[in-house]
Design an enzyme around this catalytic site. Sequence first.
Site, PDB file in Angstrom:
ATOM      1  CG  ASP A  31      -1.630   1.252   1.486  1.00 31.86           C
ATOM      2  OD1 ASP A  31      -2.316   1.706   0.557  1.00 31.86           O
ATOM      3  OD2 ASP A  31      -1.529   1.803   2.592  1.00 31.86           O
ATOM      4  CG  ASP A  33      -1.841   7.519   0.414  1.00 35.88           C
ATOM      5  OD1 ASP A  33      -1.847   8.748   0.447  1.00 35.88           O
ATOM      6  OD2 ASP A  33      -1.856   6.867  -0.656  1.00 35.88           O
ATOM      7  NE  ARG A  77     -11.936   9.142   1.426  1.00 31.35           N
ATOM      8  CZ  ARG A  77     -10.982   8.227   1.426  1.00 31.35           C
ATOM      9  NH1 ARG A  77      -9.791   8.507   1.939  1.00 31.35           N
ATOM     10  NH2 ARG A  77     -11.181   7.040   0.891  1.00 31.35           N
ATOM     11  N   GLY A 122      -5.004   2.905  -3.165  1.00 33.61           N
ATOM     12  CA  GLY A 122      -6.266   3.600  -3.320  1.00 33.61           C
ATOM     13  C   GLY A 122      -6.064   5.099  -3.459  1.00 33.61           C
ATOM     14  CE  LYS A 170      -4.982  -0.513  -1.823  1.00 33.41           C
ATOM     15  NZ  LYS A 170      -4.335  -0.083  -0.573  1.00 33.41           N
ATOM     16  CG  ASN A 196      -7.917   0.316   1.364  1.00 35.22           C
ATOM     17  OD1 ASN A 196      -7.298   0.453   2.416  1.00 35.22           O
ATOM     18  ND2 ASN A 196      -7.617   0.987   0.272  1.00 35.22           N
TER      19      ASN A 196
END
Length: 237
Positions: A31, A33, A77, A122, A170, A196
């Site tokens: 991932d 972030d 968002r 994401g 993912k 996620n």
Amino acid sequence: MTDATEFAPGLMIRGITAPQKLADYKLIAFDMDSTLITIECIDEIADATGKKAEVAAITEATMRGEITDFKDSLRQRVAKLAGVTEADMARVLKERLQLSPGAASLVKAARAAGLKVLLVSGGFTYFAEHVRGLLNIDFVRANVLEVRDGVLTGGLIEQTWGDICDGAEKRRTLLEVASLIGISPAQCIAVGDGSNDIPMMQAAGLSVAYHAKPRVRNEAKVAINEGGLDRLLEVLQ
């Protein structure tokens, strides 16, 4: 982390014997972030429009698993980013984006052991491609922000695989890249921090939670709760 044992201070393992060999694996998927980098890019972009707190609250609830529809959460968002300029994004990249402690060391060790490296996020390609360059990453999948005349529209651009890289995407990407390079899911490592990331972690042979939400730690075979990403090298030698 249920049924977990403390392998070292701040480093928990479950369902595996350690140390294992890094070279027994062939792909490591990260991932981005709050995993490969220290920030949540979308929250920092939102700061340019004065909506950081509002967006960050949705991000946090999503990562904890309280908001279960990641796609809807992301669309909400991203819509709040309308009006952010490319100059604002460049500022976030230059002034706020930093690699997580140990990220460069872990990726370097993985590549030296013969593993391919996948960044599956994401978040957004604007930042993911920068991180690819910093770490010499082999494969990247992330979302594309729509820009018109140098300004974000608040929308996303559909790609050949879809418009939003959520947990299911993912997992699919991890399996797709594994198939592409001719390995089994058991030869994959998946590293993440949010809900996620759980689908790809469940598909991989080794799942790693990095300073993760409780739900994610409970799914992982390795949980790094203190220190940098390179602490995985204490488990995989």
